[in-house]
Design a protein around this motif. Structure first.
Motif, PDB file in Angstrom:
ATOM      1  N   VAL B 223       1.067  -1.151   0.007  1.00  0.00           N
ATOM      2  CA  VAL B 223       0.069  -0.066   0.093  1.00  0.00           C
ATOM      3  C   VAL B 223       0.922   1.281  -0.092  1.00  0.00           C
ATOM      4  CG1 VAL B 223      -1.737   1.340   1.498  1.00  0.00           C
ATOM      5  CG2 VAL B 223      -2.079  -1.144   0.910  1.00  0.00           C
ATOM      6  N   ALA B 224       1.819   1.365   0.834  1.00  0.00           N
ATOM      7  CA  ALA B 224       2.805   2.338   0.862  1.00  0.00           C
ATOM      8  C   ALA B 224       3.549   2.502  -0.554  1.00  0.00           C
ATOM      9  CB  ALA B 224       3.844   2.169   1.987  1.00  0.00           C
ATOM     10  N   ASP B 225       3.952   1.468  -1.233  1.00  0.00           N
ATOM     11  CA  ASP B 225       4.617   1.446  -2.268  1.00  0.00           C
ATOM     12  C   ASP B 225       3.824   2.034  -3.653  1.00  0.00           C
ATOM     13  OD1 ASP B 225       7.060   0.559  -1.854  1.00  0.00           O
ATOM     14  OD2 ASP B 225       6.999  -1.325  -2.728  1.00  0.00           O
ATOM     15  N   ILE B 226       2.570   1.736  -3.631  1.00  0.00           N
ATOM     16  CA  ILE B 226       1.789   1.869  -4.857  1.00  0.00           C
ATOM     17  C   ILE B 226       0.421   2.594  -4.621  1.00  0.00           C
ATOM     18  CG2 ILE B 226       2.638  -0.336  -6.143  1.00  0.00           C
ATOM     19  CD1 ILE B 226      -0.185  -1.461  -5.796  1.00  0.00           C
ATOM     20  N   GLY B 227       0.069   2.801  -3.424  1.00  0.00           N
ATOM     21  CA  GLY B 227      -1.291   3.402  -3.259  1.00  0.00           C
ATOM     22  C   GLY B 227      -1.022   4.926  -3.383  1.00  0.00           C
ATOM     23  N   GLU B 229      -3.517   7.222  -2.975  1.00  0.00           N
ATOM     24  CA  GLU B 229      -4.508   7.663  -1.919  1.00  0.00           C
ATOM     25  C   GLU B 229      -5.164   6.516  -0.999  1.00  0.00           C
ATOM     26  OE1 GLU B 229      -7.245   9.225  -5.106  1.00  0.00           O
ATOM     27  OE2 GLU B 229      -7.892  10.512  -3.570  1.00  0.00           O
ATOM     28  N   ILE B 230      -5.229   6.951   0.132  1.00  0.00           N
ATOM     29  CA  ILE B 230      -5.477   6.034   1.271  1.00  0.00           C
ATOM     30  C   ILE B 230      -6.748   6.304   2.150  1.00  0.00           C
ATOM     31  CG2 ILE B 230      -4.600   4.406   3.390  1.00  0.00           C
ATOM     32  CD1 ILE B 230      -1.852   4.929   1.708  1.00  0.00           C
ATOM     33  N   THR B 231      -7.712   5.251   2.197  1.00  0.00           N
ATOM     34  CA  THR B 231      -8.670   5.722   3.189  1.00  0.00           C
ATOM     35  C   THR B 231      -8.690   4.527   4.217  1.00  0.00           C
ATOM     36  OG1 THR B 231     -10.069   6.529   1.479  1.00  0.00           O
ATOM     37  CG2 THR B 231     -11.045   5.886   3.322  1.00  0.00           C
ATOM     38  N   VAL B 232      -8.496   5.080   5.507  1.00  0.00           N
ATOM     39  CA  VAL B 232      -8.458   4.049   6.575  1.00  0.00           C
ATOM     40  C   VAL B 232      -9.935   3.915   7.185  1.00  0.00           C
ATOM     41  CG1 VAL B 232      -7.439   3.538   8.774  1.00  0.00           C
ATOM     42  CG2 VAL B 232      -6.299   4.910   7.086  1.00  0.00           C
ATOM     43  N   LEU B 233     -10.413   2.927   7.263  1.00  0.00           N
ATOM     44  CA  LEU B 233     -11.663   2.713   8.079  1.00  0.00           C
ATOM     45  C   LEU B 233     -11.439   2.144   9.415  1.00  0.00           C
ATOM     46  CD1 LEU B 233     -14.048   0.840   5.370  1.00  0.00           C
ATOM     47  CD2 LEU B 233     -14.202   3.087   6.066  1.00  0.00           C
ATOM     48  N   ALA B 240      -9.252   8.129   8.523  1.00  0.00           N
ATOM     49  CA  ALA B 240      -8.391   9.207   8.098  1.00  0.00           C
ATOM     50  C   ALA B 240      -8.368   8.873   6.545  1.00  0.00           C
ATOM     51  CB  ALA B 240      -6.853   8.997   8.735  1.00  0.00           C
ATOM     52  N   ARG B 241      -7.759   9.940   5.887  1.00  0.00           N
ATOM     53  CA  ARG B 241      -7.622   9.833   4.200  1.00  0.00           C
ATOM     54  C   ARG B 241      -6.437  10.678   3.925  1.00  0.00           C
ATOM     55  NH1 ARG B 241     -13.217  12.129   3.893  1.00  0.00           N
ATOM     56  NH2 ARG B 241     -13.743  10.006   3.259  1.00  0.00           N
ATOM     57  N   GLY B 242      -6.064  10.259   2.670  1.00  0.00           N
ATOM     58  CA  GLY B 242      -4.733  11.043   2.221  1.00  0.00           C
ATOM     59  C   GLY B 242      -3.750  10.068   1.567  1.00  0.00           C
ATOM     60  N   ASP B 243      -2.583  10.654   1.541  1.00  0.00           N
ATOM     61  CA  ASP B 243      -1.519   9.839   1.015  1.00  0.00           C
ATOM     62  C   ASP B 243      -1.042   8.967   2.259  1.00  0.00           C
ATOM     63  OD1 ASP B 243      -0.116  11.581   2.227  1.00  0.00           O
ATOM     64  OD2 ASP B 243       0.710  12.534   0.235  1.00  0.00           O
ATOM     65  N   TYR B 244      -0.038   8.347   1.900  1.00  0.00           N
ATOM     66  CA  TYR B 244       0.671   7.250   2.852  1.00  0.00           C
ATOM     67  C   TYR B 244       1.124   8.188   4.068  1.00  0.00           C
ATOM     68  CZ  TYR B 244       2.338   3.002   4.987  1.00  0.00           C
ATOM     69  OH  TYR B 244       2.583   2.239   5.863  1.00  0.00           O
ATOM     70  N   ALA B 245       2.008   9.251   3.565  1.00  0.00           N
ATOM     71  CA  ALA B 245       2.562   9.859   4.495  1.00  0.00           C
ATOM     72  C   ALA B 245       1.854  10.421   5.529  1.00  0.00           C
ATOM     73  CB  ALA B 245       3.581  10.873   3.873  1.00  0.00           C
ATOM     74  N   THR B 246       0.781  11.006   4.933  1.00  0.00           N
ATOM     75  CA  THR B 246      -0.441  11.764   5.969  1.00  0.00           C
ATOM     76  C   THR B 246      -1.035  10.706   6.900  1.00  0.00           C
ATOM     77  OG1 THR B 246      -0.852  13.022   3.793  1.00  0.00           O
ATOM     78  CG2 THR B 246      -2.402  13.280   5.831  1.00  0.00           C
ATOM     79  N   VAL B 247      -1.161   9.659   6.281  1.00  0.00           N
ATOM     80  CA  VAL B 247      -2.143   8.742   6.866  1.00  0.00           C
ATOM     81  C   VAL B 247      -1.504   8.190   8.035  1.00  0.00           C
ATOM     82  CG1 VAL B 247      -3.298   6.602   6.658  1.00  0.00           C
ATOM     83  CG2 VAL B 247      -3.880   8.391   5.162  1.00  0.00           C
ATOM     84  N   SER B 248      -0.109   7.732   7.614  1.00  0.00           N
ATOM     85  CA  SER B 248       0.822   6.876   8.491  1.00  0.00           C
ATOM     86  C   SER B 248       1.413   7.734   9.522  1.00  0.00           C
ATOM     87  CB  SER B 248       1.702   6.150   7.934  1.00  0.00           C
ATOM     88  OG  SER B 248       2.744   7.133   7.227  1.00  0.00           O
ATOM     89  N   THR B 249       1.292   8.935   9.396  1.00  0.00           N
ATOM     90  CA  THR B 249       1.689   9.852  10.755  1.00  0.00           C
ATOM     91  C   THR B 249       0.256  10.269  11.522  1.00  0.00           C
ATOM     92  OG1 THR B 249       1.586  11.865   9.088  1.00  0.00           O
ATOM     93  CG2 THR B 249       3.690  10.702   9.415  1.00  0.00           C
ATOM     94  N   ASP B 250      -0.843  10.194  10.916  1.00  0.00           N
ATOM     95  CA  ASP B 250      -1.938  10.509  11.783  1.00  0.00           C
ATOM     96  C   ASP B 250      -1.888   9.656  13.055  1.00  0.00           C
ATOM     97  OD1 ASP B 250      -4.657  10.812  12.920  1.00  0.00           O
ATOM     98  OD2 ASP B 250      -5.072  11.518  10.793  1.00  0.00           O
ATOM     99  N   PRO B 251      -1.925  10.426  14.458  1.00  0.00           N
ATOM    100  CA  PRO B 251      -1.823   9.740  15.601  1.00  0.00           C
ATOM    101  C   PRO B 251      -2.869   8.642  16.037  1.00  0.00           C
ATOM    102  CG  PRO B 251      -2.269  12.015  15.876  1.00  0.00           C
ATOM    103  CD  PRO B 251      -2.136  11.870  14.335  1.00  0.00           C
TER     104      PRO B 251
END
Lengths: 323, 265
Positions: B223-227, B229-233, B240-251
């Motif tokens: 997902v980090a490689d080819i995603g 946009e990411i939506t987290v359910l 959360a939603r956004g690119d991997y950097a945004t999502v993965s840093t969301d506390p």
């Protein structure tokens, strides 16, 4: 990805039609000379049931739908054909067409209701609706209740060929059966048949590829009903009667048995299954031994020892030897 | 035919939203499986739907493809409201899905599997009177598609005899035959070996150039490689939603999901 060169000319060909043609030629030859050794009426009965089972197999073997109500189409067509010959005094080919038309209408109604459900529910709905039709036949005045429709002349085919002559009748029934089997072969080996197989293999996937599977199922159901109707009409023509036996649930059960015995999803299976069942019935009918016990035992042996059916096991054995 | 206002707004972004859902909600009896989910799938991008088990990913997936009917909310495909359409019709409009359990036609050859998909768009699916050879003209295209996923050399094999990874590849080839505008993949990498994962991931990103692609996936490295946009359910709602950097840093995401998985699989 792989760098395989796309060379359509070098592609392996589809399985050739030659074995099927040889099989067909053998079948026709066997049918032509069979009356020399085998009692023609027995052969004709066998052919009617072979066609019936093959029609049933179109649905079970190639679409994956188990109908427990095919007696309605077989018996319904038999009744209408018999009625047409006795009361309307039409020629046999018209009576057969009337029988097929009846089966088509019944197939549309029963099919449209049943295909809304799957698996065992589908089977139960077809059983329930065919039993409703059975009780209709029991009550309706034109079927003569327990007596059935009997005592009519077979008449002349196209007003020319006298079907009261046994050999004329034999060659007529043999020809129609072969044509019916060819029609099934064509349906199975057609673009439409491929979609039926896809539905059998994986229905949700077929839907996700954009196919309205209900329509394909209904079409297959009606085709199967029509061909079962043709078989029923031929049987009425052969024995010159149509009775409640033809529409009873036992008949639906027998056709399932024939198909399983011969091998579902094979072209020759239902024919072989019909031959075994009709043969056993005939053999034990005069022996005094209860034929139902023999059929039950045969079915158990089939389920326990060769679950693919006679033809299915044979084909599997040949495949594995080749491999 | 209506255009959802929110869908229009998202069109103003960098690329066009082909598939939009607003307020997507699904109840199973008293259980609220999916609650008020908004999602936009854009052309040319890989959109990943992630979340812990039971977050409602597969339900959202089945709602978008119309295999489930939403309790509330709207789904718009290319400006057409598809909320009330049946799945086959949605598929004919160009939105094609894969299944979590690989969906092939087991008793048919690989070539026939792909041909099944090609038959409908080529109007060769109802002819019960024509011989199988009438399908021969579909075969070069089917071979091309098999070649694209690396299966051309086993075109005559039975689909049921393939390894798991190859079945998934065959499924992609079958799906691509429809030239989908929206491609939805349900856990395309689940159960695959390392090498198959790499092949499939690169295939997915190539395929996404020509369509909008949504995938439900557990493999966060891919997902980090080819995603794009990411939506987290989580518990049926968008966390959360956004690119991997945004999502993965969301506390909240770290706490709910990645904290336990440490961003890898």
């Amino acid at each position: 990805m792989s760098a395989t060169r796309i060379d359509t000319a070098g592609m392996p060909a589809r399985r050739s039609a030659a074995p099927a043609l040889i099989l067909l030629a053998a079948l026709v030859a066997a049918l032509l000379i069979a009356p020399v050794w085998i009692y023609p009426v027995f052969m004709m009965k066998l052919l009617c049931f072979a066609l019936f089972a093959a029609a049933f197999n179109l649905l079970l073997g190639y679409t994956g739908l188990l109908s427990f109500g095919h007696a309605a189409f077989f018996g319904g067509a038999a009744y209408v054909s018999a009625h047409a010959m006795k009361v309307w005094q039409v020629t046999p080919e018209v009576a057969i067409l009337a029988g097929i038309a009846t089966a088509v209408v019944l197939g549309l109604v029963i099919g449209a209701i049943a295909i809304r459900r799957q698996g065992i529910y589908f089977a139960m709905i077809t059983l329930a609706l065919s039993q409703m039709f059975y009780f209709f036949c029991l009550q309706a005045p034109f079927t003569n209740g327990e007596d059935g429709i009997q005592g009519f002349s077979r008449g002349r085919l196209f007003g020319l060929v006298d079907l009261n002559d046994t050999m004329n009748l034999y060659y007529f029934i043999a020809a129609v059966t072969v044509l019916g089997l060819l029609a099934i072969w064509r349906i199975v080996h057609s673009p439409f048949g491929q979609i039926l197989k896809a539905i059998r293999e994986n229905e949700p996937r077929t839907i996700s590829l954009g196919y309205s599977v209900q329509r394909y199922k209904l079409a297959a159901f009606v085709m199967s009903a029509a061909l079962a109707g043709l078989a029923g009409s031929l049987k009425a023509l052969l024995f010159q009667f149509a009775t409640l036996t033809d529409v009873a649930w036992n008949m639906s059960g027998e056709v399932i048995l024939m198909t399983l015995l011969g091998g579902i999803g094979t072209m020759a299976g239902p024919v072989v299954g019909a031959a075994i069942l009709v043969g056993l019935q005939n053999f034990f009918a005069t022996s005094g031994f209860p034929v139902t016990i023999v059929l039950g035992a045969t079915f158990m042996i089939c389920v326990l020892l060769f679950r693919r059916g006679v033809v299915g096991e044979l084909a599997h054995w040949l495949e594995s030897r080749k491999a | 035919m209506t255009t959802h206002p929110a869908a229009v707004r998202s069109d103003a972004g960098a690329s066009r939203a082909v598939l939009s859902a607003r307020g997507l909600t699904k109840r199973f009896g008293p259980f609220l499986a999916v609650n008020n989910v908004d999602i936009d799938i854009h052309h040319g991008r890989v959109h990943a739907l992630i979340g812990p088990n039971g977050a409602g990913k597969s339900t959202v997936f089945n709602l978008l493809t119309k295999f489930y009917t939403p309790t509330a909310g709207r789904i718009v495909l290319d400006g057409t409201d598809i909320t009330a359409m049946d799945p086959a019709r949605v598929a004919r409009m160009g939105m094609v899905r894969s299944f979590q359990i690989s969906a092939t036609f087991g008793d048919m050859s690989l070539l026939d599997n792909v041909c099944i998909a090609l038959q409908r768009p080529n109007h060769l699916s109802v002819q019960f009177w024509r011989p199988l050879s009438s399908l021969d003209r579909l075969r070069p295209r089917a071979m091309e598609l098999l070649d694209r996923v690396g299966l051309a050399d086993m075109a005559q094999r039975r689909a049921a005899d393939l390894s798991y990874g190859r079945k998934r590849a065959l499924e992609i080839a079958t799906t691509l035959a429809l030239e989908p505008r929206v491609l939805l993949l349900d856990e395309p990498l689940a159960g695959m070996g390392h090498e198959d994962v790499e092949n499939m991931a690169s295939l997915i990103s190539t395929v996404a150039r020509d369509c909008a692609l949504l995938m439900v996936e557990h493999n966060l490295r891919v997902v980090a490689d080819i995603g794009d946009e990411i939506t987290v359910l989580q518990r049926g709602e968008v966390l959360a939603r956004g690119d991997y950097a945004t999502v993965s840093t969301d506390p909240r995401v770290r706490e709910a999901y990645m904290g336990s998985e440490d961003g890898g699989h």
